[in-house]
Design a protein around this motif. Structure first.
Motif, PDB file in Angstrom:
ATOM      1  N   GLU A  55       0.842  -1.189   0.000  1.00 39.47           N
ATOM      2  CA  GLU A  55       0.000   0.000   0.000  1.00 39.47           C
ATOM      3  C   GLU A  55       0.881   1.244   0.000  1.00 39.47           C
ATOM      4  O   GLU A  55       2.077   1.181   0.296  1.00 39.47           O
ATOM      5  CB  GLU A  55      -0.918   0.017   1.225  1.00 39.47           C
ATOM      6  CG  GLU A  55      -0.178   0.110   2.546  1.00 39.47           C
ATOM      7  CD  GLU A  55      -1.103   0.241   3.736  1.00 39.47           C
ATOM      8  OE1 GLU A  55      -2.320   0.289   3.542  1.00 39.47           O
ATOM      9  OE2 GLU A  55      -0.584   0.311   4.866  1.00 39.47           O
ATOM     10  N   ASP A  95       3.957   2.093  -8.051  1.00 44.90           N
ATOM     11  CA  ASP A  95       2.519   2.179  -8.319  1.00 44.90           C
ATOM     12  C   ASP A  95       1.848   0.936  -7.732  1.00 44.90           C
ATOM     13  O   ASP A  95       2.013  -0.172  -8.242  1.00 44.90           O
ATOM     14  CB  ASP A  95       2.280   2.258  -9.828  1.00 44.90           C
ATOM     15  CG  ASP A  95       0.811   2.487 -10.176  1.00 44.90           C
ATOM     16  OD1 ASP A  95      -0.057   1.901  -9.498  1.00 44.90           O
ATOM     17  OD2 ASP A  95       0.536   3.244 -11.114  1.00 44.90           O
ATOM     18  N   HIS A 101      -1.248  -0.142  -7.622  1.00 48.66           N
ATOM     19  CA  HIS A 101      -2.230  -0.863  -8.448  1.00 48.66           C
ATOM     20  C   HIS A 101      -1.550  -1.715  -9.519  1.00 48.66           C
ATOM     21  O   HIS A 101      -2.028  -2.796  -9.865  1.00 48.66           O
ATOM     22  CB  HIS A 101      -3.198   0.134  -9.099  1.00 48.66           C
ATOM     23  CG  HIS A 101      -4.000   0.922  -8.111  1.00 48.66           C
ATOM     24  ND1 HIS A 101      -4.964   0.339  -7.314  1.00 48.66           N
ATOM     25  CD2 HIS A 101      -3.958   2.228  -7.761  1.00 48.66           C
ATOM     26  CE1 HIS A 101      -5.505   1.261  -6.534  1.00 48.66           C
ATOM     27  NE2 HIS A 101      -4.909   2.408  -6.782  1.00 48.66           N
ATOM     28  N   THR A 102      -0.427  -1.245 -10.040  1.00 47.09           N
ATOM     29  CA  THR A 102       0.278  -1.977 -11.088  1.00 47.09           C
ATOM     30  C   THR A 102       1.054  -3.162 -10.530  1.00 47.09           C
ATOM     31  O   THR A 102       1.089  -4.245 -11.133  1.00 47.09           O
ATOM     32  CB  THR A 102       1.247  -1.038 -11.832  1.00 47.09           C
ATOM     33  OG1 THR A 102       0.513   0.040 -12.407  1.00 47.09           O
ATOM     34  CG2 THR A 102       2.009  -1.790 -12.926  1.00 47.09           C
ATOM     35  N   LYS A 150       1.084  -4.511  -7.111  1.00 48.67           N
ATOM     36  CA  LYS A 150       0.685  -5.226  -5.888  1.00 48.67           C
ATOM     37  C   LYS A 150       0.614  -6.740  -6.101  1.00 48.67           C
ATOM     38  O   LYS A 150       1.182  -7.519  -5.333  1.00 48.67           O
ATOM     39  CB  LYS A 150      -0.655  -4.702  -5.381  1.00 48.67           C
ATOM     40  CG  LYS A 150      -1.115  -5.340  -4.076  1.00 48.67           C
ATOM     41  CD  LYS A 150      -2.358  -4.636  -3.556  1.00 48.67           C
ATOM     42  CE  LYS A 150      -2.775  -5.178  -2.223  1.00 48.67           C
ATOM     43  NZ  LYS A 150      -3.907  -4.421  -1.635  1.00 48.67           N
ATOM     44  N   LYS A 151      -0.063  -7.174  -7.149  1.00 48.72           N
ATOM     45  CA  LYS A 151      -0.249  -8.613  -7.353  1.00 48.72           C
ATOM     46  C   LYS A 151       1.043  -9.296  -7.777  1.00 48.72           C
ATOM     47  O   LYS A 151       1.414 -10.341  -7.221  1.00 48.72           O
ATOM     48  CB  LYS A 151      -1.342  -8.878  -8.382  1.00 48.72           C
ATOM     49  CG  LYS A 151      -1.524 -10.372  -8.673  1.00 48.72           C
ATOM     50  CD  LYS A 151      -2.735 -10.643  -9.518  1.00 48.72           C
ATOM     51  CE  LYS A 151      -2.809 -12.100  -9.962  1.00 48.72           C
ATOM     52  NZ  LYS A 151      -2.574 -13.079  -8.879  1.00 48.72           N
TER      53      LYS A 151
END
Length: 235
Positions: free
Chosen positions: A114, A186, A188-189, A191-192
Motif C-alpha cells: 500500500e 505504483d 495498483h500496477t 501489488k499482485k
C-alpha cells in the motif's frame, strides 16, 4: 469543529448514573451569522468518544457478519500489544487482522502493498509499505537480500508480534520501500505481481535472484522471470 477557533464561554456538565450531558455556549470571532454543521460535529464527537477497539469492531461489521466480526475481535484484540495500538490506525489493524486470519488457515506467508500515508512525514505518499505476515519472525539477514534482488530500496522496518503468553497469532513485518532509483511504486500496477513473486520465493518454488528486479523494471511476473532464468542458466 474542524480547524475553526472556538471561544468557549460556559460549560455545564449534568451527570446522572453512567450518562452525562455537556452544554457548551460559544461564538466564533468575525462570524456574525454562523450555523454549525451538525452532521460533521456529531460524527467528530462520536469518533472522539469511541475507543480504538470499538472502531475496529465497527469497521469489521461493515463487511462481515456480526458473528464473524465478534469471533475475530475476541481472538485478535487481546493479542495486540500497547505499542501497536498506539501507532496503528483502526482501519490498518483490521487489514492486519484479516491477513492474520488467512495466515491461520494456510502455511503460505501473506503479503500486502500500500501507499505510505502519514501527513506529518517527509515520506508521505512518496514511498510504499510492504507488509509481511508470517507464523514466525523472518530475520532481516534472510529477507533483505530477497527485497534487494526484487529492485526494492528499503528505508526502514518495524516488526510486531501479535500474541500473548503461550500463543502467537503471527508476526507483522512492515517495510517502507521504493524502487532502487527511489521512484515511487505504483501500488495498483505492482501489488499482485510483487506479492506473487514473494510467495513463490518463500515457498522455495523460485530462487531469489537479481533477475527478480524485472518484476519492477519490466512488469514481468514470476513465471516470465523463471523462463528468462532458465535461458540464462542454460547459456
Amino acid at each position: 469543529f474542524g480547524k475553526t477557533t472556538i471561544d468557549a464561554n460556559v460549560i455545564k456538565i449534568h451527570g446522572h448514573s453512567t450518562m452525562s450531558r455537556i452544554h457548551a455556549y460559544f461564538d466564533i470571532p468575525g462570524e456574525a451569522e454562523w450555523s454549525p454543521d451538525m452532521d460533521m460535529i456529531e460524527q467528530e464527537l462520536m469518533d472522539l468518544t469511541r475507543s480504538w477497539e470499538d472502531k475496529i469492531k465497527e469497521i469489521l461489521s461493515r463487511s462481515h457478519s456480526a458473528s464473524y466480526s465478534q469471533k475475530l475481535t475476541q481472538y485478535y484484540l487481546p493479542m495486540m500489544p500497547s505499542h501497536y495500538r498506539g501507532r496503528v490506525e483502526p482501519k490498518d489493524a483490521v487489514r492486519d487482522i484479516l491477513h492474520l486470519e488467512k495466515l491461520a488457515h494456510s502455511e503460505k506467508i501473506q503479503f500486502d502493498l500500500e501507499d505510505f500515508v502519514s501527513a506529518g512525514s517527509a515520506m508521505h505518499k512518496r514511498v510504499s509499505l510492504i507488509h509481511v505476515y508470517s507464523h514466525s519472525k523472518i530475520d532481516l539477514i534472510k529477507i533483505m537480500p530477497v527485497l534487494k534482488n526484487m529492485g526494492l530500496y528499503v528505508y526502514d522496518q518495524i516488526t510486531t508480534r501479535i500474541g500473548k503468553i503461550g500463543t502467537t497469532a503471527g508476526y507483522v513485518q512492515s517495510f517502507r520501500v521504493s524502487k532502487l532509483d527511489h521512484d515511487k511504486i505504483d501500488v495498483h500496477t505492482y501489488k499482485k505481481i510483487l506479492g506473487d513473486l514473494l510467495v513463490e520465493i518463500f515457498d522455495e518454488r523460485t530462487a531469489y535472484d537479481p533477475l527478480n528486479s524485472l518484476v519492477l523494471f519490466a512488469k514481468m511476473n514470476w513465471r516470465m522471470i523463471n523462463v528468462l532464468q532458465l535461458y540464462r542458466n542454460l547459456l
